[in-house]
Scaffold this motif. Structure first.
Motif, mmCIF file in Angstrom:
data_model
loop_
_atom_site.group_PDB
_atom_site.id
_atom_site.type_symbol
_atom_site.label_atom_id
_atom_site.label_comp_id
_atom_site.label_asym_id
_atom_site.label_seq_id
_atom_site.Cartn_x
_atom_site.Cartn_y
_atom_site.Cartn_z
ATOM 1 N N LEU A 54 0.826 -1.137 0.246
ATOM 2 C CA LEU A 54 -0.027 -0.034 -0.089
ATOM 3 C C LEU A 54 0.869 1.307 -0.151
ATOM 4 C CD1 LEU A 54 -3.167 -0.759 2.579
ATOM 5 C CD2 LEU A 54 -2.765 -0.990 0.038
ATOM 6 N N GLU A 55 1.887 1.368 0.637
ATOM 7 C CA GLU A 55 2.863 2.123 0.804
ATOM 8 C C GLU A 55 4.153 1.642 0.617
ATOM 9 O OE1 GLU A 55 2.254 4.950 4.199
ATOM 10 O OE2 GLU A 55 -0.060 4.647 3.769
ATOM 11 N N GLY A 56 4.976 2.308 0.067
ATOM 12 C CA GLY A 56 6.543 1.918 0.239
ATOM 13 C C GLY A 56 7.297 2.548 -0.985
ATOM 14 N N LYS A 57 8.366 1.921 -1.138
ATOM 15 C CA LYS A 57 9.326 2.364 -2.267
ATOM 16 C C LYS A 57 8.689 1.544 -3.554
ATOM 17 C CE LYS A 57 13.542 4.004 -0.405
ATOM 18 N NZ LYS A 57 14.075 3.160 0.881
ATOM 19 N N SER A 58 8.960 2.525 -4.784
ATOM 20 C CA SER A 58 8.112 1.962 -5.811
ATOM 21 C C SER A 58 8.408 0.566 -6.346
ATOM 22 C CB SER A 58 8.228 3.121 -7.023
ATOM 23 O OG SER A 58 9.607 3.237 -7.305
ATOM 24 N N GLU A 59 10.126 0.460 -6.065
ATOM 25 C CA GLU A 59 10.665 -0.952 -6.520
ATOM 26 C C GLU A 59 9.583 -2.004 -5.856
ATOM 27 O OE1 GLU A 59 12.201 1.806 -5.199
ATOM 28 O OE2 GLU A 59 14.332 1.042 -4.972
ATOM 29 N N LEU A 60 9.182 -1.825 -4.571
ATOM 30 C CA LEU A 60 8.658 -2.990 -4.047
ATOM 31 C C LEU A 60 7.189 -3.263 -4.687
ATOM 32 C CD1 LEU A 60 8.616 -1.953 -0.178
ATOM 33 C CD2 LEU A 60 9.286 -4.004 -1.229
ATOM 34 N N GLY A 61 6.720 -2.512 -5.638
ATOM 35 C CA GLY A 61 5.722 -3.020 -6.172
ATOM 36 C C GLY A 61 5.998 -3.712 -7.717
ATOM 37 N N VAL A 62 7.194 -4.066 -7.972
ATOM 38 C CA VAL A 62 7.603 -4.634 -9.219
ATOM 39 C C VAL A 62 7.778 -5.889 -9.046
ATOM 40 C CG1 VAL A 62 9.116 -4.514 -11.108
ATOM 41 C CG2 VAL A 62 8.424 -2.585 -9.895
ATOM 42 N N ALA A 63 6.820 -6.667 -9.559
ATOM 43 C CA ALA A 63 7.086 -8.166 -9.352
ATOM 44 C C ALA A 63 7.985 -8.597 -10.516
ATOM 45 C CB ALA A 63 5.706 -8.908 -9.481
ATOM 46 N N THR A 64 8.521 -9.801 -10.293
ATOM 47 C CA THR A 64 9.418 -10.648 -11.253
ATOM 48 C C THR A 64 8.570 -11.385 -12.100
ATOM 49 O OG1 THR A 64 9.502 -12.659 -10.069
ATOM 50 C CG2 THR A 64 11.178 -10.762 -9.567
ATOM 51 N N VAL A 97 3.879 -0.217 3.961
ATOM 52 C CA VAL A 97 2.607 -0.820 4.470
ATOM 53 C C VAL A 97 2.101 -1.977 3.566
ATOM 54 C CG1 VAL A 97 0.286 -0.382 5.071
ATOM 55 C CG2 VAL A 97 1.902 1.549 5.657
ATOM 56 N N VAL A 98 1.970 -3.163 4.196
ATOM 57 C CA VAL A 98 1.908 -4.251 3.777
ATOM 58 C C VAL A 98 0.497 -4.936 3.861
ATOM 59 C CG1 VAL A 98 2.807 -6.534 3.228
ATOM 60 C CG2 VAL A 98 4.484 -4.741 3.362
ATOM 61 N N LYS A 99 -0.194 -5.088 3.016
ATOM 62 C CA LYS A 99 -1.698 -5.581 3.204
ATOM 63 C C LYS A 99 -1.763 -7.100 2.955
ATOM 64 C CE LYS A 99 -6.408 -4.785 2.079
ATOM 65 N NZ LYS A 99 -7.049 -4.863 3.572
ATOM 66 N N LEU A 100 -2.298 -7.801 3.699
ATOM 67 C CA LEU A 100 -2.557 -9.380 3.377
ATOM 68 C C LEU A 100 -3.444 -9.657 2.629
ATOM 69 C CD1 LEU A 100 -2.181 -10.918 7.077
ATOM 70 C CD2 LEU A 100 -0.422 -10.326 5.381
ATOM 71 N N ARG A 101 -3.017 -10.350 1.146
ATOM 72 C CA ARG A 101 -4.254 -10.533 0.329
ATOM 73 C C ARG A 101 -4.294 -11.968 0.039
ATOM 74 N NH1 ARG A 101 -8.044 -6.687 -1.157
ATOM 75 N NH2 ARG A 101 -6.953 -4.761 -1.303
ATOM 76 N N GLY A 102 -3.457 -12.769 0.855
ATOM 77 C CA GLY A 102 -3.567 -14.271 0.581
ATOM 78 C C GLY A 102 -4.878 -14.556 1.166
ATOM 79 N N GLU A 103 -5.240 -15.961 0.967
ATOM 80 C CA GLU A 103 -6.463 -16.559 1.495
ATOM 81 C C GLU A 103 -6.352 -16.490 2.793
ATOM 82 O OE1 GLU A 103 -7.842 -20.576 0.059
ATOM 83 O OE2 GLU A 103 -7.187 -19.597 -1.974
ATOM 84 N N ASP A 104 -7.696 -16.044 3.623
ATOM 85 C CA ASP A 104 -7.804 -15.767 4.963
ATOM 86 C C ASP A 104 -8.232 -17.332 5.618
ATOM 87 O OD1 ASP A 104 -8.012 -15.001 7.247
ATOM 88 O OD2 ASP A 104 -9.760 -13.654 7.075
#
Ligand code: FES
Length: 105
Positions: A54-64, A97-104
Motif C-alpha cells: 500500500l505504501e513503500g518504495k516503488s521498487e517494492l511494487g514491481v513483481a518478477t 505498509v503491506v496488506k495481506l491478500r492471501g487466502e484468509d
C-alpha cells in the motif's frame, strides 16, 4: 527495520524485523503469526503469500516474471501486488505498509 502490516480486517500493526538474516517477508509474516499459508514454502508457486504494497518504495511494487505468472492466475490482483516470499527483508521495506491478500484461513 520497521514496517506496517494490515491484516484482513484492516487492523494495522507495526512489525520489527532483522534485515541481516536473509529472511523473506513471507517468513517474517508467518513468524509474526499472520495467516499466511505459504504452501509451497517460498518457491513462488502457490501465491498464498499474496500481499499488496500500500505504501513503500516503488521498487517494492514491481513483481518478477515468475511472480507475475502466479499473480495473474489469481481471481484478483493489483498493480502493487507481490508475493511476500519473493521480497527479502531489507531497508527498502522500511516504513512500508503491506496488506495481506492471501487466502484468509
Ligand atoms: Fe508460495 Fe510465496 S509461499 S508463492
Amino acid at each position: 527495520i520497521n514496517f506496517t502490516v494490515e491484516d484482513h480486517d484492516g487492523n494495522r500493526q507495526s512489525i520489527e524485523a532483522p534485515d541481516d538474516m536473509g529472511l523473506s517477508l513471507m517468513e517474517v509474516l508467518k513468524a509474526s503469526e499472520y495467516p499466511v499459508l505459504a504452501t509451497c514454502g517460498g518457491m513462488a508457486l502457490c501465491a498464498t503469500c499474496h500481499v499488496e504494497i500500500l505504501e513503500g518504495k516503488s521498487e517494492l511494487g514491481v513483481a518478477t516474471d515468475t511472480e507475475l505468472d502466479q499473480l495473474e492466475a489469481l481471481p484478483e490482483y493489483f498493480p502493487t501486488s507481490r508475493l511476500a516470499c519473493q521480497i527479502r527483508i531489507s531497508d527498502i521495506l522500511e516504513g512500508s505498509v503491506v496488506k495481506l491478500r492471501g487466502e484468509d484461513n
